[in-house]
Design a protein around this motif. Structure first.
Motif, PDB file in Angstrom:
ATOM      1  N   ILE A  36      -1.124   3.329   2.196  1.00 42.98           N
ATOM      2  CA  ILE A  36      -1.158   4.297   1.250  1.00 42.98           C
ATOM      3  C   ILE A  36      -1.368   5.720   1.917  1.00 42.98           C
ATOM      4  O   ILE A  36      -0.715   6.653   1.597  1.00 42.98           O
ATOM      5  CB  ILE A  36      -2.750   4.081   0.569  1.00 42.98           C
ATOM      6  CG1 ILE A  36      -2.543   2.842  -0.440  1.00 42.98           C
ATOM      7  CG2 ILE A  36      -2.795   5.268  -0.449  1.00 42.98           C
ATOM      8  CD1 ILE A  36      -3.756   2.807  -1.144  1.00 42.98           C
ATOM      9  N   ASN A  37      -2.026   5.755   3.058  1.00 42.24           N
ATOM     10  CA  ASN A  37      -2.464   7.112   3.937  1.00 42.24           C
ATOM     11  C   ASN A  37      -1.036   7.583   4.510  1.00 42.24           C
ATOM     12  O   ASN A  37      -0.626   8.618   4.183  1.00 42.24           O
ATOM     13  CB  ASN A  37      -3.610   6.929   4.887  1.00 42.24           C
ATOM     14  CG  ASN A  37      -4.134   8.012   4.992  1.00 42.24           C
ATOM     15  OD1 ASN A  37      -4.008   9.064   4.418  1.00 42.24           O
ATOM     16  ND2 ASN A  37      -4.143   8.254   6.582  1.00 42.24           N
TER      17      ASN A  37
ATOM     18  N   THR B  92      -4.027  -2.028   3.704  1.00 38.39           N
ATOM     19  CA  THR B  92      -3.378  -1.403   2.386  1.00 38.39           C
ATOM     20  C   THR B  92      -3.760   0.255   2.505  1.00 38.39           C
ATOM     21  O   THR B  92      -2.917   1.072   2.057  1.00 38.39           O
ATOM     22  CB  THR B  92      -4.198  -1.823   1.233  1.00 38.39           C
ATOM     23  OG1 THR B  92      -4.005  -3.456   1.164  1.00 38.39           O
ATOM     24  CG2 THR B  92      -3.513  -1.396  -0.003  1.00 38.39           C
TER      25      THR B  92
ATOM     26  N   GLY C   7       0.773   3.876  -2.704  1.00 37.53           N
ATOM     27  CA  GLY C   7       0.278   5.506  -2.654  1.00 37.53           C
ATOM     28  C   GLY C   7       1.520   6.447  -2.942  1.00 37.53           C
ATOM     29  O   GLY C   7       0.985   7.315  -3.477  1.00 37.53           O
TER      30      GLY C   7
ATOM     31  N   LEU D 266      -8.458   9.747   0.900  1.00 42.10           N
ATOM     32  CA  LEU D 266      -7.840   9.478  -0.271  1.00 42.10           C
ATOM     33  C   LEU D 266      -8.621  10.078  -1.565  1.00 42.10           C
ATOM     34  O   LEU D 266      -7.960  10.565  -2.772  1.00 42.10           O
ATOM     35  CB  LEU D 266      -7.642   7.926  -0.639  1.00 42.10           C
ATOM     36  CG  LEU D 266      -6.719   7.407   0.466  1.00 42.10           C
ATOM     37  CD1 LEU D 266      -6.616   6.140   0.296  1.00 42.10           C
ATOM     38  CD2 LEU D 266      -5.375   7.964   0.796  1.00 42.10           C
TER      39      LEU D 266
ATOM     40  N   GLY E  67       0.635  -1.296  -0.126  1.00 42.89           N
ATOM     41  CA  GLY E  67       0.059  -0.009  -0.008  1.00 42.89           C
ATOM     42  C   GLY E  67       0.870   1.303  -0.025  1.00 42.89           C
ATOM     43  O   GLY E  67       0.528   2.118  -0.629  1.00 42.89           O
TER      44      GLY E  67
END
Length: 338
Positions: free
Chosen positions: A196-197, A192, A58, A273, A54
């Motif tokens: 990403i974050n 995930t 990202g 997101l 992730g």
């Protein structure tokens, strides 16, 4: 900024990425462990891998620029105030990251889920004020607004999902095996999404520091990979104390409750997101979702004293981080000018 100071900033950013994965491993795996859907070692390995993937995904989707990094971190006033003194900016970044790491360690020790983002932004506020710049109050207000709306939204969604699952269960449309499989998938989505974050935070710090040295933030593939590996490695270590809080102390989770909580958390996190610029804390989203899923089967199923302590921790995070960050940068400036 001297090469030595830049190296310290990069290494501290990697340490913060590792601590973030360690502290927030509970967000993805606590419900699957508590409901015995997955063995603890399996759950942590899955979360670590998906956090790593992730994070890579990202960061690969980002358009990495100095403007993006400064805006994301709420550092416009700080970078403007230190434009003629890159070393002072480097010290400020170190103070902010050390405060964030320290707060994550403290809340892990207490078994309290807390937001790394909010600790970072609170520390940024304190450091900015000591430097002599005007703090980014607008961004802080946005963060506080999201902090209020996000948990309520997560709890409400988990409550509704749990009622839906209870109705399906009464009609025998769902079997326990189906729920366990779905919970594994939802836990993977949370892991995930967390990668990403939260990978954006250390990456943005490195970009700000690199820009202050006069170099461009391009060609940072190696840094991106290192950040992703650090987040994954931290997750593999696992924040066991917080896992126990979310999976056992807050409520006695069933498989259906775990599924509802994970779906709700993943949905709420996706807002940061796709449409909400202010970060939505993974810790806030999941803890609130666990409360909502537990309350769906009766208010007595939730241990409200534990929930109250979690909320108090959330409220204390930006204030305590601001005070500690201010103290650290004050000491650093005094030491370097003496």
């Amino acid at each position: 900024m001297t090469p030595t100071l830049l190296l310290l900033v990069v290494l501290t950013a990697l340490a913060m990425a590792y601590m973030n994965g360690f502290h927030d491993a509970s967000n993805a795996v606590s419900t699957t462990i508590a409901t015995r859907t997955l063995r603890e070692s399996t759950a942590l390995a899955m979360a670590a891998l998906l956090n790593l993937l992730g994070a890579l995904l990202g960061m690969a989707l980002l358009v990495v620029t100095a403007e993006w990094a400064v805006r994301l971190l709420g550092m416009t006033p700080l970078t403007e105030a230190t434009a003629d003194s890159p070393d002072r900016l480097g010290l400020a970044l170190l103070a902010i990251m050390l405060t964030t790491i320290g707060w994550d360690l403290l809340t892990w020790r207490l078994g309290m889920p807390a937001s790394t983002w909010h600790a970072f932004l609170g520390a940024t506020l304190g450091v900015t004020l000591v430097i002599g710049a005007t703090a980014a109050w607008g961004q802080l207000g946005a963060v506080l607004a999201v902090s209020l709306v996000g948990p309520v939204l997560s709890a409400g969604l988990a409550f509704a999902l749990m009622h839906g699952l209870l109705r399906l269960g009464r009609h025998e449309r769902l079997q326990r095996g189906h729920l366990r499989f779905a919970q594994t998938l939802s836990a993977g989505a949370v892991a995930t999404g967390h990668g990403i974050n939260d990978s954006r935070l250390p990456l943005a710090v490195v970009v700000v520091a690199a820009t202050a040295t006069g170099s461009t933030p391009m060609g940072m593939l190696g840094i991106m990979v290192a950040i992703a590996v650090a987040v994954g490695a931290g997750t593999l270590g696992g924040g066991h104390r917080i896992i126990r809080t979310l999976g056992r102390r807050l409520t006695d989770l069933t498989v259906a409750q775990g599924l509802a909580a994970e779906i709700s958390a993943a949905t709420t996190m996706s807002l940061s997101l796709f449409g909400v610029s202010s970060p939505i804390s993974t810790s806030h989203a999941l803890a609130s979702s666990v409360v909502g899923a537990g309350a769906a089967e009766g208010l007595r199923n939730v241990r409200w004293r534990v929930a109250r302590n979690i909320v108090l921790t959330w409220l204390a995070t930006p204030l305590a981080s601001a005070l500690v960050g201010a103290a650290l940068i004050g000491v650093a400036l005094e030491f370097t000018t003496s």
